[in-house]
Design an enzyme around this catalytic site. Structure first.
Site, mmCIF file in Angstrom:
data_model
loop_
_atom_site.group_PDB
_atom_site.id
_atom_site.type_symbol
_atom_site.label_atom_id
_atom_site.label_comp_id
_atom_site.label_asym_id
_atom_site.label_seq_id
_atom_site.Cartn_x
_atom_site.Cartn_y
_atom_site.Cartn_z
ATOM 1 N N GLN A 26 4.760 7.414 2.564
ATOM 2 C CA GLN A 26 5.406 6.337 1.806
ATOM 3 C C GLN A 26 5.800 5.248 2.793
ATOM 4 O O GLN A 26 6.744 5.406 3.559
ATOM 5 C CB GLN A 26 6.640 6.873 1.055
ATOM 6 C CG GLN A 26 7.319 5.809 0.198
ATOM 7 C CD GLN A 26 8.486 6.352 -0.625
ATOM 8 O OE1 GLN A 26 8.853 7.516 -0.522
ATOM 9 N NE2 GLN A 26 9.075 5.481 -1.427
ATOM 10 N N SER A 27 5.049 4.143 2.785
ATOM 11 C CA SER A 27 5.314 3.095 3.781
ATOM 12 C C SER A 27 6.422 2.144 3.349
ATOM 13 O O SER A 27 7.007 1.468 4.188
ATOM 14 C CB SER A 27 4.035 2.326 4.099
ATOM 15 O OG SER A 27 3.523 1.722 2.936
ATOM 16 N N HIS A 74 1.340 3.529 -7.801
ATOM 17 C CA HIS A 74 0.079 2.809 -7.609
ATOM 18 C C HIS A 74 -0.743 2.984 -8.887
ATOM 19 O O HIS A 74 -1.011 4.119 -9.308
ATOM 20 C CB HIS A 74 -0.724 3.406 -6.453
ATOM 21 C CG HIS A 74 -0.078 3.263 -5.106
ATOM 22 N ND1 HIS A 74 -0.399 2.253 -4.229
ATOM 23 C CD2 HIS A 74 0.851 4.012 -4.467
ATOM 24 C CE1 HIS A 74 0.301 2.393 -3.106
ATOM 25 N NE2 HIS A 74 1.078 3.461 -3.228
ATOM 26 N N HIS A 107 7.437 3.354 -5.950
ATOM 27 C CA HIS A 107 6.369 2.559 -6.560
ATOM 28 C C HIS A 107 5.251 3.473 -7.034
ATOM 29 O O HIS A 107 4.870 4.417 -6.341
ATOM 30 C CB HIS A 107 5.813 1.504 -5.594
ATOM 31 C CG HIS A 107 5.553 2.015 -4.212
ATOM 32 N ND1 HIS A 107 6.570 2.255 -3.303
ATOM 33 C CD2 HIS A 107 4.405 2.349 -3.591
ATOM 34 C CE1 HIS A 107 6.042 2.702 -2.180
ATOM 35 N NE2 HIS A 107 4.735 2.780 -2.324
ATOM 36 N N ASP A 166 -0.904 -5.216 -5.624
ATOM 37 C CA ASP A 166 -0.800 -4.748 -4.242
ATOM 38 C C ASP A 166 -1.532 -5.757 -3.352
ATOM 39 O O ASP A 166 -2.632 -6.199 -3.667
ATOM 40 C CB ASP A 166 -1.443 -3.360 -4.123
ATOM 41 C CG ASP A 166 -1.092 -2.676 -2.806
ATOM 42 O OD1 ASP A 166 -0.461 -1.621 -2.854
ATOM 43 O OD2 ASP A 166 -1.462 -3.195 -1.734
HETATM 44 P P1 AMP Z 1 2.774 3.401 0.063
HETATM 45 O O1 AMP Z 1 2.012 3.483 1.337
HETATM 46 O O2 AMP Z 1 2.392 4.427 -0.941
HETATM 47 O O3 AMP Z 1 4.275 3.347 0.304
HETATM 48 O O4 AMP Z 1 2.366 2.026 -0.597
HETATM 49 C C1 AMP Z 1 2.969 0.800 -0.270
HETATM 50 C C2 AMP Z 1 2.057 -0.250 -0.808
HETATM 51 O O5 AMP Z 1 2.767 -1.480 -0.811
HETATM 52 C C3 AMP Z 1 0.782 -0.462 0.007
HETATM 53 O O6 AMP Z 1 -0.342 -0.211 -0.823
HETATM 54 C C4 AMP Z 1 0.881 -1.925 0.462
HETATM 55 O O7 AMP Z 1 -0.368 -2.561 0.468
HETATM 56 C C5 AMP Z 1 1.841 -2.512 -0.567
HETATM 57 N N1 AMP Z 1 2.623 -3.664 -0.118
HETATM 58 C C6 AMP Z 1 3.419 -3.758 0.973
HETATM 59 N N2 AMP Z 1 4.001 -4.970 1.043
HETATM 60 C C7 AMP Z 1 3.577 -5.665 -0.046
HETATM 61 C C8 AMP Z 1 3.813 -6.975 -0.540
HETATM 62 N N3 AMP Z 1 4.620 -7.823 0.099
HETATM 63 N N4 AMP Z 1 3.202 -7.355 -1.681
HETATM 64 C C9 AMP Z 1 2.361 -6.513 -2.334
HETATM 65 N N5 AMP Z 1 2.105 -5.248 -1.923
HETATM 66 C C10 AMP Z 1 2.692 -4.831 -0.796
#
Ligand code: AMP
Length: 140
Positions: free
Chosen positions: A91-92, A99, A97, A30
């Protein structure tokens, strides 16, 4: 429509510190880790949430999650592992995914999922990547 950021990582269009990859899954660090070694495991197929998985794919995901979690734990020698997965709410990235987050006894989460840390530099990130990558390789 803008293409999914994790699909771009799968296609190597965006750089990531990939620690494991096969024909169905990819795991990478991440970019804003809760603790260093924080890894994301994703299906290579663009599946958005847990609800969109076929049972077979989900069973494979469970097995893979265990293996990568073991790799993270052994690779960096942490005490435990936090597994979390946001679906829809919070979920961004709309590509499923898990974690996989290293935990140390006596080092609490300061708020859930926040604040994040940063790798000192690319060398430190590479060191974490290699440690976990090697440990996962040993688990095959
Ligand atoms: P969520 O908020 O549960 O959807 O988690 C999305 C995760 O993706 C976050 O922890 C971000 O830091 C991670 N993330 C977003 N873009 C990237 C990227 N290009 N490379 C690695 N991690 C990423």
């Amino acid at each position: 429509m803008e293409e999914c950021i994790f699909c771009k990582i799968i296609k190597n269009e965006i750089k990531a510190s990939t620690i494991f990859e096969d024909d169905r899954f990819i795991a990478f660090l991440d970019k804003s880790p809760i603790f260093k070694g924080h890894t994301l495991l994703i299906p290579k197929k663009h599946i958005e949430t847990i609800f969109d998985f076929s049972e077979d794919y989900l069973k494979d995901l469970a097995v893979e999650t265990k293996r990568i979690a073991e790799g993270v734990k052994k690779g960096i020698g942490c005490d435990g592992i936090l597994l979390i997965n946001n679906n829809i709410v919070s979920q961004s990235v709309p590509h499923f995914h898990v974690h996989i987050i290293p935990r140390e006894k006596g080092k609490p989460l300061r708020g859930f999922m926040w604040p994040r840390t940063r790798y000192k530099n690319e060398i430190e990130e590479e060191e974490f990547k290699e440690k976990i990558e090697k440990a996962i390789e040993m688990l095959k």
